[in-house]
Write a protein that holds these residues in place. Sequence first.
Motif, PDB file in Angstrom:
ATOM      1  N   VAL A  26     -30.446 -47.904 -10.911  1.00  0.00           N
ATOM      2  CA  VAL A  26     -30.697 -47.359  -9.577  1.00  0.00           C
ATOM      3  C   VAL A  26     -31.642 -46.162  -9.650  1.00  0.00           C
ATOM      4  CG1 VAL A  26     -28.483 -48.158  -8.669  1.00  0.00           C
ATOM      5  CG2 VAL A  26     -28.670 -45.823  -9.521  1.00  0.00           C
ATOM      6  N   ILE A  27     -31.810 -45.621 -10.846  1.00  0.00           N
ATOM      7  CA  ILE A  27     -32.775 -44.535 -11.061  1.00  0.00           C
ATOM      8  C   ILE A  27     -33.714 -44.935 -12.196  1.00  0.00           C
ATOM      9  CG2 ILE A  27     -31.284 -42.685 -10.209  1.00  0.00           C
ATOM     10  CD1 ILE A  27     -30.659 -42.077 -13.199  1.00  0.00           C
ATOM     11  N   GLU A  28     -34.829 -44.220 -12.306  1.00  0.00           N
ATOM     12  CA  GLU A  28     -35.801 -44.508 -13.366  1.00  0.00           C
ATOM     13  C   GLU A  28     -35.363 -43.894 -14.696  1.00  0.00           C
ATOM     14  OE1 GLU A  28     -39.018 -45.916 -15.397  1.00  0.00           O
ATOM     15  OE2 GLU A  28     -38.353 -46.483 -13.392  1.00  0.00           O
ATOM     16  N   ARG A  29     -34.882 -42.680 -14.646  1.00  0.00           N
ATOM     17  CA  ARG A  29     -34.398 -41.961 -15.833  1.00  0.00           C
ATOM     18  C   ARG A  29     -33.315 -40.992 -15.378  1.00  0.00           C
ATOM     19  NH1 ARG A  29     -36.427 -45.363 -18.252  1.00  0.00           N
ATOM     20  NH2 ARG A  29     -38.315 -45.399 -19.492  1.00  0.00           N
ATOM     21  N   ILE A  49     -22.501 -47.690   4.852  1.00  0.00           N
ATOM     22  CA  ILE A  49     -22.220 -48.941   4.151  1.00  0.00           C
ATOM     23  C   ILE A  49     -21.799 -48.626   2.719  1.00  0.00           C
ATOM     24  CG2 ILE A  49     -23.209 -51.136   3.380  1.00  0.00           C
ATOM     25  CD1 ILE A  49     -25.275 -50.841   5.651  1.00  0.00           C
ATOM     26  N   PRO A  50     -20.671 -49.171   2.253  1.00  0.00           N
ATOM     27  CA  PRO A  50     -20.274 -48.938   0.860  1.00  0.00           C
ATOM     28  C   PRO A  50     -21.335 -49.471  -0.111  1.00  0.00           C
ATOM     29  CG  PRO A  50     -18.469 -49.892   2.122  1.00  0.00           C
ATOM     30  CD  PRO A  50     -19.692 -49.964   2.989  1.00  0.00           C
ATOM     31  N   VAL A  51     -21.516 -48.763  -1.211  1.00  0.00           N
ATOM     32  CA  VAL A  51     -22.463 -49.152  -2.249  1.00  0.00           C
ATOM     33  C   VAL A  51     -21.677 -49.517  -3.504  1.00  0.00           C
ATOM     34  CG1 VAL A  51     -24.330 -48.363  -3.749  1.00  0.00           C
ATOM     35  CG2 VAL A  51     -24.320 -47.716  -1.336  1.00  0.00           C
ATOM     36  N   VAL A  52     -21.922 -50.722  -3.993  1.00  0.00           N
ATOM     37  CA  VAL A  52     -21.310 -51.207  -5.226  1.00  0.00           C
ATOM     38  C   VAL A  52     -22.407 -51.197  -6.280  1.00  0.00           C
ATOM     39  CG1 VAL A  52     -20.178 -53.160  -6.335  1.00  0.00           C
ATOM     40  CG2 VAL A  52     -19.716 -52.656  -3.925  1.00  0.00           C
ATOM     41  N   ALA A  53     -22.189 -50.484  -7.365  1.00  0.00           N
ATOM     42  CA  ALA A  53     -23.247 -50.349  -8.371  1.00  0.00           C
ATOM     43  C   ALA A  53     -22.720 -50.601  -9.773  1.00  0.00           C
ATOM     44  CB  ALA A  53     -23.866 -48.950  -8.297  1.00  0.00           C
ATOM     45  N   ALA A  54     -23.534 -51.304 -10.540  1.00  0.00           N
ATOM     46  CA  ALA A  54     -23.303 -51.442 -11.979  1.00  0.00           C
ATOM     47  C   ALA A  54     -24.200 -50.429 -12.685  1.00  0.00           C
ATOM     48  CB  ALA A  54     -23.643 -52.857 -12.449  1.00  0.00           C
ATOM     49  N   THR A  55     -23.777 -49.990 -13.835  1.00  0.00           N
ATOM     50  CA  THR A  55     -24.636 -49.117 -14.633  1.00  0.00           C
ATOM     51  C   THR A  55     -25.750 -49.948 -15.261  1.00  0.00           C
ATOM     52  OG1 THR A  55     -23.286 -49.462 -16.602  1.00  0.00           O
ATOM     53  CG2 THR A  55     -22.759 -47.558 -15.237  1.00  0.00           C
ATOM     54  N   GLY A  56     -26.884 -49.299 -15.460  1.00  0.00           N
ATOM     55  CA  GLY A  56     -27.984 -49.914 -16.188  1.00  0.00           C
ATOM     56  C   GLY A  56     -28.385 -49.008 -17.329  1.00  0.00           C
ATOM     57  N   TRP A  72     -24.133 -40.097 -12.462  1.00  0.00           N
ATOM     58  CA  TRP A  72     -23.731 -41.444 -12.033  1.00  0.00           C
ATOM     59  C   TRP A  72     -22.239 -41.449 -11.693  1.00  0.00           C
ATOM     60  CZ3 TRP A  72     -20.638 -45.629 -12.602  1.00  0.00           C
ATOM     61  CH2 TRP A  72     -21.107 -46.841 -12.093  1.00  0.00           C
ATOM     62  N   VAL A  73     -21.462 -40.821 -12.561  1.00  0.00           N
ATOM     63  CA  VAL A  73     -20.004 -40.783 -12.368  1.00  0.00           C
ATOM     64  C   VAL A  73     -19.650 -40.103 -11.053  1.00  0.00           C
ATOM     65  CG1 VAL A  73     -17.833 -39.924 -13.316  1.00  0.00           C
ATOM     66  CG2 VAL A  73     -19.607 -40.802 -14.861  1.00  0.00           C
ATOM     67  N   TYR A  74     -20.350 -39.020 -10.719  1.00  0.00           N
ATOM     68  CA  TYR A  74     -20.046 -38.280  -9.495  1.00  0.00           C
ATOM     69  C   TYR A  74     -20.656 -38.921  -8.243  1.00  0.00           C
ATOM     70  CZ  TYR A  74     -18.257 -34.678 -12.544  1.00  0.00           C
ATOM     71  OH  TYR A  74     -17.522 -34.000 -13.492  1.00  0.00           O
ATOM     72  N   THR A  75     -21.652 -39.771  -8.423  1.00  0.00           N
ATOM     73  CA  THR A  75     -22.302 -40.414  -7.290  1.00  0.00           C
ATOM     74  C   THR A  75     -21.515 -41.619  -6.793  1.00  0.00           C
ATOM     75  OG1 THR A  75     -24.486 -39.681  -8.039  1.00  0.00           O
ATOM     76  CG2 THR A  75     -24.427 -41.554  -6.510  1.00  0.00           C
ATOM     77  N   PHE A  76     -20.957 -42.394  -7.725  1.00  0.00           N
ATOM     78  CA  PHE A  76     -20.260 -43.622  -7.361  1.00  0.00           C
ATOM     79  C   PHE A  76     -18.773 -43.486  -7.654  1.00  0.00           C
ATOM     80  CE2 PHE A  76     -24.597 -44.788  -8.623  1.00  0.00           C
ATOM     81  CZ  PHE A  76     -25.037 -45.305  -7.416  1.00  0.00           C
ATOM     82  N   ARG A  77     -17.984 -43.441  -6.607  1.00  0.00           N
ATOM     83  CA  ARG A  77     -16.528 -43.347  -6.742  1.00  0.00           C
ATOM     84  C   ARG A  77     -15.946 -44.753  -6.689  1.00  0.00           C
ATOM     85  NH1 ARG A  77     -15.118 -40.233  -9.622  1.00  0.00           N
ATOM     86  NH2 ARG A  77     -12.995 -40.330  -8.850  1.00  0.00           N
ATOM     87  N   ASN A  78     -15.863 -45.381  -7.837  1.00  0.00           N
ATOM     88  CA  ASN A  78     -15.445 -46.770  -7.935  1.00  0.00           C
ATOM     89  C   ASN A  78     -13.950 -46.878  -8.210  1.00  0.00           C
ATOM     90  OD1 ASN A  78     -18.150 -47.671  -7.714  1.00  0.00           O
ATOM     91  ND2 ASN A  78     -18.479 -47.157  -9.854  1.00  0.00           N
ATOM     92  N   PRO A  79     -13.390 -48.074  -8.007  1.00  0.00           N
ATOM     93  CA  PRO A  79     -11.988 -48.279  -8.387  1.00  0.00           C
ATOM     94  C   PRO A  79     -11.771 -47.915  -9.853  1.00  0.00           C
ATOM     95  CG  PRO A  79     -12.796 -50.142  -7.114  1.00  0.00           C
ATOM     96  CD  PRO A  79     -13.987 -49.265  -7.396  1.00  0.00           C
TER      97      PRO A  79
END
Length: 199
Positions: A26-29, A49-56, A72-79
């Motif tokens: 989701v980001i370049e670096r 809208i909820p955002v579902v993201a995988a790490t890259g 990344w950890v603080y941006t996406f609050r996943n299950p």
Amino acid sequence: GRTGKIFSDIRQRYPDAGFWAFAGDVIERPMDMYWHYWFVTMDSISQYIPVVAATGNHEYLKGAVKKLDSRWVYTFRNPQNGPAPYVGSTYYFRYGNLLYVVIDTDGLQLPWDYIRVRHWLRDVLAASDARWKIVMMHHPVYSVRSGRDNPFMRWTFKPLFERYGVDLVLEGHDHGYSRIITKDRGQKLRTPVYLVSNC
């Protein structure tokens, strides 16, 4: 910018989407300027809208040992239902009749990492009574770029996808597009369909 325009167009075209999904990078670096760009382009979207993201691989800090960028950890609050040490970056959720599984493939660095996540995935898929099953991960089972191959993804996850009836595998990493079908020994179409889409 251009990305913001694309996202705005998608939101207008599909206003009733239940969530948006990103298969990594989701980001370049892992730098503030790229995170800033992410927040600016997603500002009017992720509020609603909820955002579902995988790490890259672009979300990981490079070094002797790769480490997931703390932003990344603080941006996406996943299950928080994934296996240790991938809690929050490998996870699943139920959306109606859909089981949606996200795997942090870039975090898999050693053989036992693959084994740990494979056992977790097997248990999640086997326990699910969902009509539809989707798995999203960054590295493709079948790469579509010359010089790239991900045999550990194939050996580790492909048999589970087929055994437990995963319908669709969403992947990224290759910065290209492909749709690969699966056939049984009799050449009849079966699941899963492997979709690589990343830009």
